[in-house]
Design a protein around this motif. Structure first.
Motif, PDB file in Angstrom:
ATOM      1  N   GLY A   3       0.800  -1.219   0.000  1.00 32.02           N
ATOM      2  CA  GLY A   3       0.000   0.000   0.000  1.00 32.02           C
ATOM      3  C   GLY A   3       0.828   1.262   0.000  1.00 32.02           C
TER       4      GLY A   3
ATOM      5  N   ASP B  61      -9.896   0.672   7.174  1.00 33.40           N
ATOM      6  CA  ASP B  61      -9.341  -0.667   6.941  1.00 33.40           C
ATOM      7  C   ASP B  61     -10.256  -1.554   6.100  1.00 33.40           C
ATOM      8  OD1 ASP B  61      -6.980  -0.211   8.359  1.00 33.40           O
ATOM      9  OD2 ASP B  61      -7.885  -0.805  10.271  1.00 33.40           O
TER      10      ASP B  61
ATOM     11  N   MET C  85     -11.694  -2.851   2.945  1.00 31.95           N
ATOM     12  CA  MET C  85     -11.323  -2.788   1.530  1.00 31.95           C
ATOM     13  C   MET C  85     -12.528  -2.452   0.654  1.00 31.95           C
ATOM     14  SD  MET C  85      -8.110  -2.988   1.307  1.00 31.95           S
ATOM     15  CE  MET C  85      -7.822  -3.223  -0.461  1.00 31.95           C
TER      16      MET C  85
ATOM     17  N   ALA D 198     -11.533   4.771  -1.068  1.00 32.08           N
ATOM     18  CA  ALA D 198     -10.064   4.768  -1.062  1.00 32.08           C
ATOM     19  C   ALA D 198      -9.522   5.907  -0.202  1.00 32.08           C
ATOM     20  CB  ALA D 198      -9.531   4.872  -2.482  1.00 32.08           C
TER      21      ALA D 198
ATOM     22  N   VAL E 166      -0.949   2.778   6.778  1.00 33.53           N
ATOM     23  CA  VAL E 166      -0.779   2.236   5.425  1.00 33.53           C
ATOM     24  C   VAL E 166      -2.156   2.074   4.776  1.00 33.53           C
ATOM     25  CG1 VAL E 166       0.031   0.300   4.038  1.00 33.53           C
ATOM     26  CG2 VAL E 166       1.390   1.090   5.991  1.00 33.53           C
ATOM     27  N   ASN E 167      -2.395   2.869   3.761  1.00 33.37           N
ATOM     28  CA  ASN E 167      -3.637   2.818   2.994  1.00 33.37           C
ATOM     29  C   ASN E 167      -3.437   1.853   1.828  1.00 33.37           C
ATOM     30  OD1 ASN E 167      -5.578   3.422   0.900  1.00 33.37           O
ATOM     31  ND2 ASN E 167      -6.055   5.322   1.973  1.00 33.37           N
ATOM     32  N   LYS E 168      -4.269   0.815   1.769  1.00 31.81           N
ATOM     33  CA  LYS E 168      -4.103  -0.242   0.763  1.00 31.81           C
ATOM     34  C   LYS E 168      -4.905   0.021  -0.508  1.00 31.81           C
ATOM     35  CE  LYS E 168      -3.226  -3.951   4.115  1.00 31.81           C
ATOM     36  NZ  LYS E 168      -3.161  -3.167   5.355  1.00 31.81           N
ATOM     37  N   LYS E 169      -5.569   1.178  -0.577  1.00 31.04           N
ATOM     38  CA  LYS E 169      -6.489   1.417  -1.702  1.00 31.04           C
ATOM     39  C   LYS E 169      -6.081   2.584  -2.585  1.00 31.04           C
ATOM     40  CE  LYS E 169      -9.572   1.442   1.564  1.00 31.04           C
ATOM     41  NZ  LYS E 169     -10.821   1.592   2.359  1.00 31.04           N
TER      42      LYS E 169
ATOM     43  N   TYR F 239      -5.736   5.062  -9.257  1.00 30.74           N
ATOM     44  CA  TYR F 239      -5.705   5.123  -7.796  1.00 30.74           C
ATOM     45  C   TYR F 239      -4.713   6.165  -7.274  1.00 30.74           C
ATOM     46  CZ  TYR F 239      -8.440   0.942  -8.385  1.00 30.74           C
ATOM     47  OH  TYR F 239      -9.424   0.070  -8.767  1.00 30.74           O
TER      48      TYR F 239
END
Ligand SMILES: [Cu+2]
Ligand SMILES: [Zn+2]
Length: 185
Positions: A64, A112, A114, A118, A137-140, A149
């Motif tokens: 991420g 968090d 998903m 985003a 930590v942004n996973k999107k 993205y």
């Protein structure tokens, strides 16, 4: 720039040497603590004063994008909310930034989740000095210059209230009090 890195970078342009190019890119993706932020934002108040009230950086890490930095000049103990909004403008008291960054048309949610926006991020609480730190930590999202993205040229918005992570479309987070456009570092 050291010699190894220089050689790898030069090889990136050659179709015969893609391995060297990928090596440099993969170094940036591994969460190497020495990797520099690729994007940054200076947060300012949305009033005419435009006082600086924070600095936030973004860099690619494993899985991420690490979003890290701090907000300042807050009431000690106060909890505020922070999001990435879809338009890179802080005009009209931050309203010009529009809604939450949402490239996949998801509902507002816990950061968090998903299946959420985003641009959703955790609430932040100020310490006794009025400073709230973020390290998440942004996973999107992507800390790239462009792409679906990518958050380059979008905006951080700080809200006066707490995000309940549930209410639509934006967690009932309250007035916009801070804003910062995200730019290349
Ligand atoms: Cu917001
Ligand atoms: Zn949202």
């Amino acid at each position: 720039m050291n010699k190894t890195l220089l050689v790898s970078t030069l090889l990136c342009g050659s179709a015969l040497a893609m391995t060297g190019c990928q090596t440099v890119e993969s170094q940036m993706q591994t969460g190497n603590p020495l990797a520099q932020p690729t994007l940054k934002s200076t947060i300012q108040t949305v009033d005419g004063e435009k006082k600086e009230v924070g600095q936030v950086f973004l860099r690619p890490v494993d899985g991420g994008v690490q979003v890290y930095g701090k907000l300042t000049n807050l009431q000690p103990g106060r909890t505020v909310s922070l999001h990435i909004h879809e338009t890179g403008s802080c005009d009209v008291m931050g309203k010009a930034a529009g809604g939450h960054f949402n490239p996949d048309n998801k509902p507002h949610s816990n950061p968090d989740d998903m299946n959420g926006h985003a641009g959703d991020l955790p609430n932040l609480t100020a310490n006794e000095d009025g400073v709230a730190t973020i390290n998440y930590v942004n996973k999107k999202i992507a800390a790239t210059e462009a792409g679906k993205y990518s958050v380059n040229r979008l905006a951080f918005i700080v809200h006066a209230g707490v995000d309940d992570y549930t209410s639509q479309p934006s967690g009932n987070a309250g007035d916009r009090i801070g804003c910062g456009i995200i730019v290349k570092n």
